[in-house]
Write a protein that holds these residues in place. Structure first.
Motif, PDB file in Angstrom:
ATOM      1  N   ARG A 154      -5.675   8.206   4.182  1.00  0.00           N
ATOM      2  CA  ARG A 154      -5.967   7.463   2.943  1.00  0.00           C
ATOM      3  C   ARG A 154      -4.925   6.316   2.672  1.00  0.00           C
ATOM      4  O   ARG A 154      -3.837   6.581   2.782  1.00  0.00           O
ATOM      5  CB  ARG A 154      -5.902   8.412   1.859  1.00  0.00           C
ATOM      6  N   ILE A 178      -0.676   8.849   0.523  1.00  0.00           N
ATOM      7  CA  ILE A 178      -1.174  10.102  -0.529  1.00  0.00           C
ATOM      8  C   ILE A 178       0.372  10.707  -0.650  1.00  0.00           C
ATOM      9  O   ILE A 178       0.501  11.130  -1.898  1.00  0.00           O
ATOM     10  CB  ILE A 178      -2.006  10.983   0.247  1.00  0.00           C
ATOM     11  N   GLU A 184     -10.126  11.601  -6.392  1.00  0.00           N
ATOM     12  CA  GLU A 184     -10.826  10.763  -5.334  1.00  0.00           C
ATOM     13  C   GLU A 184     -12.134  11.362  -5.074  1.00  0.00           C
ATOM     14  O   GLU A 184     -13.353  10.668  -5.242  1.00  0.00           O
ATOM     15  CB  GLU A 184     -10.091  10.880  -4.138  1.00  0.00           C
ATOM     16  N   PRO A 233      -9.460   5.206  -2.557  1.00  0.00           N
ATOM     17  CA  PRO A 233      -8.533   4.722  -1.296  1.00  0.00           C
ATOM     18  C   PRO A 233      -9.339   4.169  -0.210  1.00  0.00           C
ATOM     19  O   PRO A 233     -10.315   4.693   0.133  1.00  0.00           O
ATOM     20  CB  PRO A 233      -7.355   5.732  -1.091  1.00  0.00           C
ATOM     21  N   TYR A 273      -3.616   3.699  -0.204  1.00  0.00           N
ATOM     22  CA  TYR A 273      -3.832   3.532  -1.700  1.00  0.00           C
ATOM     23  C   TYR A 273      -3.474   2.190  -1.948  1.00  0.00           C
ATOM     24  O   TYR A 273      -2.152   1.680  -1.469  1.00  0.00           O
ATOM     25  CB  TYR A 273      -3.096   4.415  -2.445  1.00  0.00           C
ATOM     26  N   ILE A 297       2.129   8.414  -3.312  1.00  0.00           N
ATOM     27  CA  ILE A 297       1.525   8.243  -4.684  1.00  0.00           C
ATOM     28  C   ILE A 297       1.789   9.700  -5.205  1.00  0.00           C
ATOM     29  O   ILE A 297       2.044   9.805  -6.559  1.00  0.00           O
ATOM     30  CB  ILE A 297      -0.221   8.117  -4.295  1.00  0.00           C
ATOM     31  N   ASP A 307      -5.864   1.450  -7.116  1.00  0.00           N
ATOM     32  CA  ASP A 307      -5.764   2.892  -7.218  1.00  0.00           C
ATOM     33  C   ASP A 307      -4.585   3.427  -7.629  1.00  0.00           C
ATOM     34  O   ASP A 307      -4.721   4.565  -8.712  1.00  0.00           O
ATOM     35  CB  ASP A 307      -5.723   3.576  -5.783  1.00  0.00           C
ATOM     36  N   LYS A 308      -3.542   2.886  -7.586  1.00  0.00           N
ATOM     37  CA  LYS A 308      -2.231   3.445  -8.304  1.00  0.00           C
ATOM     38  C   LYS A 308      -2.374   3.237  -9.673  1.00  0.00           C
ATOM     39  O   LYS A 308      -2.139   4.014 -10.517  1.00  0.00           O
ATOM     40  CB  LYS A 308      -0.955   2.529  -7.761  1.00  0.00           C
ATOM     41  N   THR A 354       0.757  -1.258  -0.024  1.00  0.00           N
ATOM     42  CA  THR A 354      -0.112   0.003   0.022  1.00  0.00           C
ATOM     43  C   THR A 354       0.745   1.307   0.088  1.00  0.00           C
ATOM     44  O   THR A 354       1.896   1.162   0.287  1.00  0.00           O
ATOM     45  CB  THR A 354      -1.063  -0.015   1.371  1.00  0.00           C
ATOM     46  N   ILE A 407     -10.577   7.175  -8.305  1.00  0.00           N
ATOM     47  CA  ILE A 407      -9.844   6.320  -7.384  1.00  0.00           C
ATOM     48  C   ILE A 407     -10.732   6.206  -5.992  1.00  0.00           C
ATOM     49  O   ILE A 407     -11.434   7.303  -5.700  1.00  0.00           O
ATOM     50  CB  ILE A 407      -8.339   6.939  -7.077  1.00  0.00           C
TER      51      ILE A 407
END
Length: 132
Positions: free
Chosen positions: A46, A14, A32, A39, A48, A17, A52-53, A11, A37
């Motif tokens: 959050r 934020i 989001e 998360p 991710y 990411i 999501d990535k 994971t 996305i």
């Protein structure tokens, strides 16, 4: 027979990411808010996941190619449809054709505008030369 423990899924935060994709936290939160996305939330944090990535990468690629967000949403959502990847790719190929046509027309328009500027510049230089 011994069973293997499943490795924990990787994971990201934020911050991680945003840094990886070179975007702001606000940009990530915007996608989001749009539901592009989603998360996991642990309190106010959050988390991710790979999905999501992957989706964020597709969103940003689509934006670089000039696709509107609603087209990007359709493309991404098609991945989850019953025909999944096949329907997504078929749709994307159609969108690529449309985008290419649009960009080629823009290129022709730019070339025409540059030619017009060249002619106008030449005319202005000739007029200036005659004025001495």
């Amino acid at each position: 027979m011994a069973t293997r423990a499943k490795a924990p899924e990787q994971t990201w935060t934020i911050r991680e990411i945003a840094e990886e994709f070179d975007v702001t936290h606000r940009t990530v939160r915007h996608y989001e808010d749009l539901g592009l996305i989603s998360p996991e939330r642990v309190g106010t944090t959050r988390i991710y996941h790979r999905r999501d990535k992957t989706r964020l990468g597709l969103i940003l690629r689509g934006k670089r190619l000039g696709f509107p967000l609603e087209e990007i949403r359709t493309i991404i959502d098609l991945y989850d449809a019953p025909r999944g990847r096949r329907s997504q790719l078929e749709y994307v190929l159609g969108q690529i054709d449309e985008r290419r046509s649009d960009l080629e027309q823009r290129r022709r328009d730019l070339d025409a505008a540059l030619s017009e500027l060249d002619r106008f510049e030449e005319s202005c230089r000739n007029d200036l030369g005659r004025l001495g």
